[in-house]
Enzyme design. Structure first.
Site, short mmCIF file in Angstrom:
data_model
loop_
_atom_site.label_atom_id
_atom_site.label_comp_id
_atom_site.label_asym_id
_atom_site.label_seq_id
_atom_site.Cartn_x
_atom_site.Cartn_y
_atom_site.Cartn_z
N GLU A 29 -9.11 10.67 -2.85
CA GLU A 29 -9.87 9.49 -3.22
C GLU A 29 -11.09 9.35 -2.31
O GLU A 29 -10.95 9.26 -1.09
CB GLU A 29 -8.98 8.25 -3.09
CG GLU A 29 -7.89 8.22 -4.15
CD GLU A 29 -6.64 7.45 -3.74
OE1 GLU A 29 -5.71 7.39 -4.56
OE2 GLU A 29 -6.58 6.94 -2.61
N GLU A 69 -2.25 8.60 -7.20
CA GLU A 69 -1.67 9.53 -6.24
C GLU A 69 -0.72 10.51 -6.90
O GLU A 69 -0.69 11.70 -6.57
CB GLU A 69 -0.93 8.76 -5.13
CG GLU A 69 -1.84 8.06 -4.15
CD GLU A 69 -2.41 6.74 -4.67
OE1 GLU A 69 -2.00 6.31 -5.78
OE2 GLU A 69 -3.27 6.15 -3.99
N PHE A 92 -3.72 6.63 3.15
CA PHE A 92 -2.74 6.06 4.07
C PHE A 92 -1.35 6.52 3.66
O PHE A 92 -1.00 6.47 2.49
CB PHE A 92 -2.79 4.52 4.04
CG PHE A 92 -4.11 3.97 4.51
CD1 PHE A 92 -4.35 3.77 5.87
CD2 PHE A 92 -5.11 3.66 3.60
CE1 PHE A 92 -5.57 3.26 6.30
CE2 PHE A 92 -6.32 3.15 4.04
CZ PHE A 92 -6.56 2.94 5.39
N ASP A 94 1.21 5.08 3.89
CA ASP A 94 1.91 3.94 3.29
C ASP A 94 1.92 4.02 1.75
O ASP A 94 2.78 3.44 1.10
CB ASP A 94 1.23 2.64 3.72
CG ASP A 94 0.98 2.59 5.21
OD1 ASP A 94 1.68 1.84 5.90
OD2 ASP A 94 0.08 3.32 5.69
N HIS A 138 -0.80 -0.63 5.61
CA HIS A 138 -1.75 0.41 6.00
C HIS A 138 -1.54 0.86 7.44
O HIS A 138 -2.44 1.41 8.05
CB HIS A 138 -3.21 -0.09 5.88
CG HIS A 138 -3.59 -0.59 4.54
ND1 HIS A 138 -3.22 -1.82 4.07
CD2 HIS A 138 -4.31 -0.01 3.54
CE1 HIS A 138 -3.71 -2.00 2.85
NE2 HIS A 138 -4.37 -0.91 2.51
#
Lengths: 338, 375
Positions: A29, A69, A92, A94, A138
């Site tokens: 991204e 993702e 991240f 996360d 994050h």
């Protein structure tokens, strides 16, 4: 040889590998952050700018992906099986939850389920760690989850020199590698050779030698351990710091050898305490070095709670040199410094 | 010193470009001790290596200013040397004034930096120290080494107005890792190409170990370009070489193994510190180094023997041969194979690295050797 930041070291590793091998492709991204625009000028280079400048040099090897993702991590796994060496960036760690199937059930299983006939030379670069007021979603240190999965390699550099050498080694590796970058470390500088080099995966570094206590520290925690070691040395406590650099495979021998010498272990891990690297390494040492231990292993970790958004709470959340030093003092029977 | 009452500063030395400070490890003599040229006064540890600081002048060690364990910047006052007749007050005043005015050199303050030049289309890194009109000095390191092996020598040799070049041979240091044929002839070719590029007509050549074989071979092929030849613990004077060292150096990738291998280089293996081992390991991790070392070793030292022993008999240039009596890599007996015109010096309690382990002595021998040619 020159001084470079952790971020520059990673950027240079990506550039040199794309240069060396046209099958190395980089995507994620905003990795370009300006596809279709006049190139470098508008290119953002990922959320923190790590890939900045690469699009201008390698327009055919770096691309932006949709904010999906599961799609682009799946694409990386597929591309790796069919002849490319993708380096996907997943902002991240996360967010990794949305593509666990692609990682855990696909990439990690190909070699095993295809009878050793498939190779999956892919790298997922991702940021982890607290310290920039980015709140619970994050700021986590989720590397233990990936270390748990057979078939994945997990790499976590603590300094710029290691970042470049480990990333190049990860890209050249034929198995899926999850490469953890600590966002607080991006700005720190160190000596980094201009030429490409590799640091073998699965080889720990002894960052400091000492006779009294072994500290195993992960990623950014190495610098916390170093600061603690400096203050402990003033009190005559000599600490040995082991930086595993790779969590899977883990260089158990180097850890055991150190603990056999010192008889004491403190593990410093930014992750949650349960099922963490701290608990894993403590268990391994307890099983394999029991007769050498002079004190119970100690863990210094974040608490079992999400990273707080409040700045003052976040500062308390991450292990710091004082907590590390206190744990070391406890293992040598000096109690907590008041 | 004609002025008998002069005070001489014993300062923190600068060993190599990256040294900004050093740790005072141990005083080797007491206050009041009589010092002669070459006497070792205090042991200092830099990030790279430990070494003894020699007295810069004869006299009495009047003050030990630095304390053991002190970490001091380059140039800081370690001690004061003066004649016994100088009154204490004068010494005190000197120390006081020095400490009040001393400003450590800024980091990265204009010292010489390694540079690169293209030789036959390939990158060669070198370090140039000093400026002089006379014939320049050219220093060639050995197998697995680089310009850093001259850390204690290059500046000392440049003193008095000499230009001193240290070169990273192909496969080594910051130079190309493409070693071409990887044989003696190709290394000699690189040296000739480097001299051409730098406009060096003629040089005083210095070679350590494998670099000595390169220098000797160069002198045979291009005698007109060699003013003098100095061979330090040199290859090329006999067939024996410690094959275990060569293979061990190529194989070792972890600190502990490398520390043991590097320990063979010194009479006192404790001189090998963490940073030295780290630097070598970092070098070995660079792309292409394994292959480069393998190729050179296969050409020059196949099956643990030196393949190519150049015949120096006809070479008439002034020649200096320096060896450590406890050399564990190339036997000291090879010093006897030097041509008859060579001046041969064997140093006690010294291993394969006289230029590091006995730096002061080696620098003096080289200085005298160069002076004798000029005088």
């Amino acid at each position: 040889m020159s001084r470079k930041s952790y971020m520059q070291a990673i950027n240079e590793a990506l550039a040199q590998e794309m240069e060396r091998d046209p099958t190395v492709v980089v995507f994620g991204e905003d990795n370009v952050g300006g596809t279709g625009s006049p190139g470098e000028i508008d290119a953002w280079g990922g959320v923190m700018g790590v890939t900045k400048g690469l699009y201008g040099k390698f327009p055919n090897q770096i691309l932006d992906t949709p904010i999906s993702e599961s799609a682009f991590i799946g694409a990386a796994a597929g591309a790796a099986c069919s002849g490319l060496r993708p380096v996907a960036e997943l902002m991240f760690v996360d967010f990794m939850g949305v593509c666990f199937d692609q990682i855990f059930n696909q990439a990690a299983k190909f070699r095993y389920m295809f009878g050793g006939k498939a190779r999956t030379p892919m790298v997922i670069r991702t940021m982890y760690g607290a310290g920039i007021r980015a709140a619970s979603q994050h700021s986590q240190a989720l590397y233990p989850i990936f270390t748990h999965i057979p078939g994945l390699k997990v790499v976590i550099p603590s300094n710029p020199y290691d970042a470049k050498g480990l990333l190049i080694a990860s890209i050249r590796d034929d198995d899926p590698v999850i490469f953890f970058e600590n966002k607080v470390l991006y700005a720190i500088e160190g000596e980094v050779p201009d030429e490409p080099y590799t640091i073998p995966l699965g080889e720990a570094e002894i960052v400091r030698e000492g006779e009294d206590v072994t500290i195993v520290a992960i990623g950014r925690m190495v610098s916390m351990a170093e600061q603690a070691a400096a203050s402990l040395a003033d009190d005559g406590i000599e600490v040995e710091i082991v930086d595993p650099r790779t969590l899977s495979p883990l260089d158990e021998d180097t850890i055991y050898e150190s603990v056999e010498n010192t008889g004491r272990l403190v593990v410093v891990d930014e992750a949650y305490p349960r099922c963490s690297m701290a608990s894993d390494i403590s268990a391994l040492v307890a099983q394999n070095c029991f007769e050498h231990l002079k004190a119970a292993p100690k863990m210094v970790t974040a608490p079992h709670t999400p990273p707080p958004f409040s700045g003052s709470l976040e500062d308390l959340y991450v292990p710091d040199p004082e907590k590390v030093a206190n744990a070391v003092r406890e293992t040598v029977g000096q109690g907590v410094a008041s | 010193m004609s002025e008998a009452k002069a005070l001489t500063k014993l300062g923190m030395p600068k060993w190599g470009l990256s040294m900004t400070e050093g740790t005072v490890v141990q005083w080797l003599v007491e206050e009041g001790a009589e010092l002669n040229n070459g006497d070792e006064v205090v042991e200092v540890e830099s990030e790279k290596i430990n070494n003894a600081v020699e007295t810069p002048a004869p006299g009495v060690l009047r003050r030990r200013v630095a304390k053991e364990g002190d970490v001091l910047p380059v140039g800081a006052l370690l001690g004061v040397i003066a004649d016994a007749s100088v009154p204490d007050e004068e010494i005190d005043a000197y120390v006081e004034e020095f400490q009040a005015n001393f400003v450590p050199e800024e980091e990265e303050a204009g010292g010489p930096e390694p540079q690169t030049v293209e030789v036959g289309g390939k990158r060669i890194q070198y370090l140039k120290v000093g400026e002089g009109e006379g014939t320049p000095l050219l220093l060639l390191h050995g197998f697995g080494g680089d310009t850093n092996i001259w850390i204690f020598n290059q500046e000392a040799l440049a003193e008095g107005g000499r230009t001193v070049y240290a070169v990273d041979l192909p496969g080594h240091g910051g130079s190309t890792k493409d070693v071409g044929e990887g044989d003696l002839a190709s290394l000699v070719g690189t040296v000739a190409g480097f001299m051409d590029e730098m406009g060096i007509e003629k040089a005083h050549l210095f070679g350590h170990s494998m670099g000595g074989a390169v220098a000797a071979s160069f002198a045979i092929r291009h005698p007109e370009r060699v003013q003098s030849l100095s061979l330090i613990a040199s290859a090329g004077l006999g067939e024996e070489i410690n094959g275990e060292y060569i293979e061990g150096f190529i194989a070792a990738n972890r600190r502990k193994e490398m520390k043991n291998v590097l320990g063979l280089l010194f009479a006192n293996p404790d001189l090998v510190n963490r940073q030295l081992v780290n630097d070598v390991i970092r070098f070995k991790r660079l792309d292409g180094v394994d292959e480069a070392l393998r190729k050179i070793a296969d050409n020059l030292f196949p099956s643990g023997r030196q393949a190519d022993v150049p015949d120096l008999a006809g070479v008439e240039v002034p020649m200096l041969v320096v060896w450590g009596r406890e050399d564990k890599i190339v036997p000291v007996s090879h010093s006897e194979n030097a041509p008859a015109n060579a001046r041969v010096e064997v140093l006690d309690e010294t291993g394969h690295m006289p230029q590091m382990e006995a730096a002061g002595q080696t620098n003096r021998l080289i200085g005298e050797f160069l002076d004798s040619q000029e005088g």
